[in-house]
Design an enzyme around this catalytic site. Structure first.
Site, PDB file in Angstrom:
ATOM      1  N   CYS A 217       2.159  -4.586 -24.188  1.00  7.93           N
ATOM      2  CA  CYS A 217       1.797  -3.817 -22.998  1.00  7.93           C
ATOM      3  C   CYS A 217       2.811  -3.971 -21.865  1.00  7.93           C
ATOM      4  O   CYS A 217       2.589  -3.477 -20.764  1.00  7.93           O
ATOM      5  CB  CYS A 217       0.407  -4.201 -22.498  1.00  7.93           C
ATOM      6  SG  CYS A 217       0.269  -5.925 -21.980  1.00  7.93           S
TER       7      CYS A 217
ATOM      8  N   HIS B 270       0.826  -1.207   0.000  1.00  5.39           N
ATOM      9  CA  HIS B 270       0.000   0.000   0.000  1.00  5.39           C
ATOM     10  C   HIS B 270       0.859   1.256   0.000  1.00  5.39           C
ATOM     11  O   HIS B 270       0.535   2.249  -0.644  1.00  5.39           O
ATOM     12  CB  HIS B 270      -0.924  -0.008   1.221  1.00  5.39           C
ATOM     13  CG  HIS B 270      -2.024  -1.018   1.111  1.00  5.39           C
ATOM     14  ND1 HIS B 270      -2.790  -1.408   2.178  1.00  5.39           N
ATOM     15  CD2 HIS B 270      -2.489  -1.719   0.058  1.00  5.39           C
ATOM     16  CE1 HIS B 270      -3.682  -2.294   1.788  1.00  5.39           C
ATOM     17  NE2 HIS B 270      -3.518  -2.508   0.510  1.00  5.39           N
TER      18      HIS B 270
END
Length: 744
Positions: free
Chosen positions: A667, A354
């Site tokens: 990608c 996070h």
């Protein structure tokens, strides 16, 4: 013997200075091996220096030095292997240093101390009698040297930093790109999670204290969640909402209270519960689950802070600083004044933590995985953080600082030059149009990034919203997120990849424990095994797109044709259910597969009969072709997207897709690298998807080259025998076109 190894290693690791550590090492090793002499030599600037001894002349410490080409100790370091001699004097490399008074010793056993492929020094034991040390003694010394390598490396770094005899370089992993110059602020955790285990005199009073502390912690977290919610940053808001949920009675909050009810003081209860849970999570093999231990630690320290020093004023430095911490938590980053946070360096954490997500969202340069950096004595020292290269330079000279400042200024000027053409199409000098797309995961900034020149979103990672939740998001929640992404793209195409978890991206609430997760239950394999989840996601995508033409759906980690067939059947089921149940006006979106499993390279004709497009995931394709886990520091240097074998595979994929009428794009990270973009365009790729920071640079470059020249360059590249040769050849090409500055 294991206990002896442990005791010596722990004693050395606990020492505060390198000198004390080495003195303890030689004394305890001498006693453990029941020998007459133990010495250690540390390698400094290609010279081995006698740094500690128990048995030789003490006055020789620091004075006796030898190059690697001299003496038996030099031979050990040079060969990087142990040497065991019954009579050292008979060896041709034996060299006598009179000042150490080692004339009486004959038996000689030495082992190199190696950390991350670098020789740090040599440990030696000697005896007067001429005899061969036995296999057990040799194994003991080699094991001891291996176990001590990390501790000695950290202490040596600290000694170097404190001595400031030279600029010190730390290496780590980039979590958020950028360069920063500032003084370091080292935070070691003012409130330790490890609290004394004290019994409560009044359990009722302790429960009241605990509930008050939890309430204050809840208020602080709610404020942070609302802050990011107000900025329409739902992913980051959900991080703090997840921490809030841990305070519930059914989660850690209830565990804290139950521990108090058993008779412990509130501080002791929070500590006991937190440490117990952290140990459980830390023992798990999944990288993401290991990182969740940091959430438990963060929450425990928050509650402890409210118990021990409520109302503490948040630290705000006078000038911007580079935060150096053992493990960053989201609260620390969110609460720290943004204008005072120049950069972030951590010992622990991962690129999917996070804190790393938040650092990228805040555009703060961040580097993780820096060994023992908090113990290196960096506080208040000037440092240069080059997060893009994974480098931290401590106490740089004024000339080096000036060079970095000039570099930052030059980079900003170049970025302005690149950005000035971003609204122009990526059209080569000989008229070949290349479409540049954006890789996205967080909603933050997507609209502005699309407006800044992307032709659409070439890869939307739907797993990011899943990873930032404490449960699977509902169908309505997914519809909301996907609709926002489509709206942000402003009628431009959006390729949404179905849930791609597993490997280095496990979900916190859906643990996957495997021996080899990168070859395990991930991507479409997981989705097909859980159709109840897969159908919800497909239904949400279809409803978000409605009858529009923006959406394309991409299936990850496909290795078998029947996986495509099964996925298409579920898509048809979701489509029919929505039409029947809700009379929805829908349009079937184009379907594609990721080309990342090498086996699919040889089945593109059959793939073309089933789907509309292919998107090459160069990261995983390279990983699987080279059998290298790019997240494993022991082998990550072998991960090379410019390996000729990888380039030949990419070239073959482009050629085969074209021959079968199959639209193809790239990608992976290679598409956003200037060298990579040139080679991919030379191979025939006309759709490249990349991070926002690469768009302007790649666009600028492609507008200054000709495809026919790139094709000639590719012919030479494919004949090279190594990635190094490939890069040098492309570098020469760019230099000949006066474009080498684009390589930074």
């Amino acid at each position: 013997m294991l206990n002896t190894l442990r005791d010596i290693t722990q004693a050395v690791a606990a020492a505060h200075t390198l000198e004390l550590a080495l003195e303890l090492l030689v004394a305890q090793t001498k006693a453990a091996m029941d020998t007459q002499c133990c010495s250690i030599y540390i390698l400094e600037q290609q010279e081995l220096i006698l740094s500690a001894t128990d048995g030789l002349e003490k006055s020789a410490v620091g004075r006796v030095k030898m190059p690697l080409s001299e003496g038996l100790v030099g031979l050990v370091a040079e060969r990087e292997e142990a040497i065991n001699l019954a009579d050292a004097r008979k060896h041709p490399r034996f060299k006598l240093f009179p000042e150490v008074a080692e004339e009486e010793y004959r038996a000689f056993l030495a082992a190199p101390i190696i950390y991350q492929k670098q020789v740090l020094g040599v440990i030696v034991v000697q005896q007067a009698s001429a005899r061969q040390f036995n296999e057990g003694e040799e194994a003991f010394l080699m094991t001891l040297a291996a176990q001590l390598a990390m501790a000695i490396s950290g202490l040596k770094r600290r000694a170097d930093v404190q001595g400031l005899e030279q600029q010190i370089l730390f290496n780590g992993t980039c979590a958020s790109t950028g360069i920063a110059i500032a003084h370091a602020l080292v935070l070691g955790g003012e409130i330790p999670l490890e609290q004394p285990e004290l019994r409560a005199a009044d359990t009722v009073a302790e429960l009241l204290r605990l509930r008050t502390a939890i309430g204050r912690s809840r208020d602080a977290l709610s404020a942070l969640a609302q802050k990011f919610d107000g900025e329409q940053d739902e992913e980051l808001s959900s991080i703090f909402s997840a921490l809030l949920s841990l305070l519930d009675e059914a989660s850690l909050g209830g565990e804290y209270a139950r521990e108090v009810s058993l008779g412990w003081r509130a501080e002791s209860a929070v500590s006991r519960v937190s440490l117990r849970c952290i140990a459980q999570f830390s023992a798990m093999e999944d990288a993401y689950l290991k990182e969740r231990a940091s959430d438990i630690r963060e929450l425990g320290q928050r509650v402890l802070r409210q118990l021990i020093e409520p109302g503490r004023v948040t630290l705000e430095p006078d000038k911007p600083v580079i935060l150096v911490v053992r493990e960053a938590d989201t609260g620390l980053l969110a609460e720290f004044p943004r204008q005072k946070l120049a950069g972030l360096v951590t010992e622990l954490g991962g690129v999917n933590s996070h804190a790393a997500i938040l650092a990228r969202a805040l555009d703060v340069p961040a580097m993780i995985g820096v060994d023992q950096v908090t113990q290196a004595g960096l506080d208040q020292k000037l440092v240069v953080l080059n997060a893009s290269r994974g480098q931290l330079l401590v106490s740089p000279t004024p000339s080096v600082v000036d060079e970095y400042r000039n570099l930052i200024s030059a980079q900003r000027a170049l970025q302005r030059r690149y950005a000035s053409e971003l609204n122009e199409p990526a059209l080569t000098l000989d008229g070949h149009r290349v479409h540049l797309f954006l890789n996205a995961g967080l909603l933050s900034g997507v609209a502005s990034e699309i407006a800044d020149g992307a032709d659409g979103i070439g890869l939307y990672r739907t797993e990011i919203p899943f990873m930032l939740q404490q449960r699977f998001p509902s169908e309505s929640e997914q519809i909301k997120v996907y609709r926002q992404v489509l709206q942000a793209a402003a009628n431009k195409p959006v390729v949404m990849r179905t849930l791609d978890v597993g490997g280095d991206k496990p979900l916190p609430y859906f643990p996957i424990k495997e021996e080899n997760p990168f070859l395990g239950w991930r991507g479409v394999r997981l989705s097909l095994d859980h159709p109840e989840l897969f159908l919800v996601q497909l239904r949400a995508m279809l409803q978000a797109a409605a009858d529009g033409e923006q959406l394309k759906i991409l299936l990850p980690m496909v290795s078998h044709l029947d996986e495509i067939d099964q996925a298409l059947a579920y898509l048809e089921q979701a489509f029919n259910e929505l039409r029947t149940d809700f009379n929805a006006q829908l349009k079937r979106p184009p379907i594609g597969v990721m080309l990342e499993v090498p086996a699919l390279l040889y089945q593109l004709q059959e793939v073309a009969a089933r789907v509309d497009f292919v998107s090459v995931g160069s990261n995983d394709l390279t990983q699987y072709l080279l059998a290298v886990d790019r997240n494993n520091p022991r082998v990550s240097s072998l991960f090379d997207s410019y390996h000729p074998g990888v380039l030949r595979a990419l070239h073959a994929a482009a050629r085969d897709c074209q021959s079968h009428g199959l639209a193809v794009s790239v990608c992976g990270e290679l598409a956003g690298e200037p060298m990579g973009a040139l080679l991919l365009v030379a191979m025939g790729y006309r759709e490249l998807s990349m991070s926002q920071g690469s768009l302007a640079k790649v666009n600028y470059l492609l507008r200054r080259v000709e495809c026919h020249e790139l094709e000639q360059l590719l012919e030479l590249v494919l004949q090279m025998s190594s990635g190094y040769e490939v890069r040098e050849l492309v570098r020469e090409y760019l230099s000949s076109r006066e474009l080498s500055s684009i390589l930074d």
